[in-house]
Design an enzyme around this catalytic site. Structure first.
Site, PDB file in Angstrom:
ATOM      1  N   GLU A  18     -36.751 -22.747 -50.426  1.00  0.00           N
ATOM      2  CA  GLU A  18     -35.918 -24.058 -49.811  1.00  0.00           C
ATOM      3  C   GLU A  18     -34.555 -23.877 -49.841  1.00  0.00           C
ATOM      4  O   GLU A  18     -33.994 -22.771 -50.357  1.00  0.00           O
ATOM      5  CB  GLU A  18     -36.053 -25.219 -50.793  1.00  0.00           C
ATOM      6  CG  GLU A  18     -37.207 -26.175 -50.245  1.00  0.00           C
ATOM      7  CD  GLU A  18     -36.927 -27.089 -48.946  1.00  0.00           C
ATOM      8  OE1 GLU A  18     -35.769 -26.826 -48.535  1.00  0.00           O
ATOM      9  OE2 GLU A  18     -37.757 -27.980 -48.633  1.00  0.00           O
ATOM     10  N   ASN A 146     -35.005 -35.390 -48.305  1.00  0.00           N
ATOM     11  CA  ASN A 146     -35.015 -34.133 -47.639  1.00  0.00           C
ATOM     12  C   ASN A 146     -33.956 -33.704 -46.875  1.00  0.00           C
ATOM     13  O   ASN A 146     -32.622 -33.974 -47.237  1.00  0.00           O
ATOM     14  CB  ASN A 146     -36.527 -33.955 -46.998  1.00  0.00           C
ATOM     15  CG  ASN A 146     -37.144 -32.711 -47.409  1.00  0.00           C
ATOM     16  OD1 ASN A 146     -36.382 -31.580 -47.864  1.00  0.00           O
ATOM     17  ND2 ASN A 146     -38.501 -32.630 -47.451  1.00  0.00           N
ATOM     18  N   ASP A 194     -39.139 -31.243 -42.547  1.00  0.00           N
ATOM     19  CA  ASP A 194     -38.569 -30.843 -43.978  1.00  0.00           C
ATOM     20  C   ASP A 194     -37.249 -30.836 -43.819  1.00  0.00           C
ATOM     21  O   ASP A 194     -36.504 -31.901 -43.770  1.00  0.00           O
ATOM     22  CB  ASP A 194     -39.196 -29.707 -44.116  1.00  0.00           C
ATOM     23  CG  ASP A 194     -39.350 -29.592 -45.698  1.00  0.00           C
ATOM     24  OD1 ASP A 194     -38.432 -29.634 -46.464  1.00  0.00           O
ATOM     25  OD2 ASP A 194     -40.248 -28.856 -46.087  1.00  0.00           O
TER      26      ASP A 194
END
Length: 283
Positions: A18, A146, A194
């Protein structure tokens, strides 16, 4: 890779890669593997890599003005000094909750998202953390805090609460954000939005979890580019490298029974556009 110009920057088996972030001062990319509690770095010139274990699950890691990193951990916001020494800036443990994505605003404050491990609605939030550790709630009840980013002029803030399938946009109001409204909606068949990044033209690039793609939306919310990916779960993207022209894409393999061999790797799309220099955390 065929047709798209996509390449593999770092082959890796990250469970939940991420948050790619370009660290201009060090000439390197920073990203995390959340559930493995690791912060990775990569220098695209020397190809040097580092991996650092964190105290807890780590949702994001960003450069600090004085060196070191600010990290969005399970139980709050932590600081790593350049020598690796750790201390808490904000310690706020909530059972079942962890830090998720984060971004540094133009004024040097950290905006940090959070979520429950079970993804329950309203279990996470979006919070502004000043350099001195002062905390300002921005959104107190979201499912999955997010993707976060700002327009080139700093007047707009973009935010994703993933289960909504929307990218929302706010007007920046001092230390907060107001006038929330939809910017773009991702149809069900295309996966879930995302992480995101904003380029120098004000376009918003969005990684699509379970969508095998990154999308670019122009500043007015029009979809104008789709970058297909070989992996099912891209998680976030950021511009880096010389001239901030290369788009780096983090990916995940968590939850997949038969992940693609590149799932968990850091991918790169050379010369994808032009990013903006990213602020560093002022603390």
């Amino acid at each position: 890779m065929s047709g798209t110009g996509l390449d593999v920057a770092v082959p890796e088996r990250a469970e939940l890669g991420e948050g790619p972030t370009w660290d201009a001062a060090a000439g390197r990319l920073i990203w995390v593997d959340i559930v493995s509690a690791r912060v990775h770095t990569y220098d695209p010139v020397s190809h040097r890599r580092t991996v650092m274990a964190t105290e807890q699950h780590v949702g994001a890691a960003k450069p600090r003005a004085g060196g070191g990193l600010v990290v969005n951990l399970r139980d709050g916001i932590g600081l790593y000094d350049a020598d690796g020494a750790f201390r808490w800036l904000v310690h706020d443990p909530v059972p079942g909750r962890r830090g998720n994505d984060a971004a540094v605003a133009p004024d040097g404050a950290l905006w940090a998202g959070s979520m429950r491990y079970d993804g329950a609605a309203g279990g996470g939030g979006l919070t502004r953390i000043a350099a001195d550790g002062a905390v300002t709630p921005v959104l107190p009840a979201v499912a999955c805090g997010n993707g976060i980013g700002w327009s080139p002029d700093g007047r707009l803030m973009y935010f994703i609460d993933t289960p909504t399938r929307r990218v929302d946009v706010f007007d920046v109001d001092g230390e907060g954000a107001v006038n929330r409204r939809p910017f773009a909606t991702v149809e069900e068949a295309a996966g879930f939005p995302d992480g995101l990044t904003v380029d120098a033209e004000g376009a918003v690039w969005v990684a699509l979890w379970d969508g095998s793609a990154v999308r670019r939306y122009t500043a007015d919310g029009t979809l104008d580019r789709i970058v297909p990916l070989p992996v099912r779960r891209p998680t976030a993207c950021a511009f880096g490298g010389d001239g901030l022209r290369d788009l780096y894409i983090s990916t995940a393999r968590t939850g997949l029974t038969a992940p693609h061999p590149l799932s968990g790797s850091l991918l790169v799309l050379p010369d994808a556009g032009r990013g903006m220099p990213q602020p560093v955390f002022a603390g």
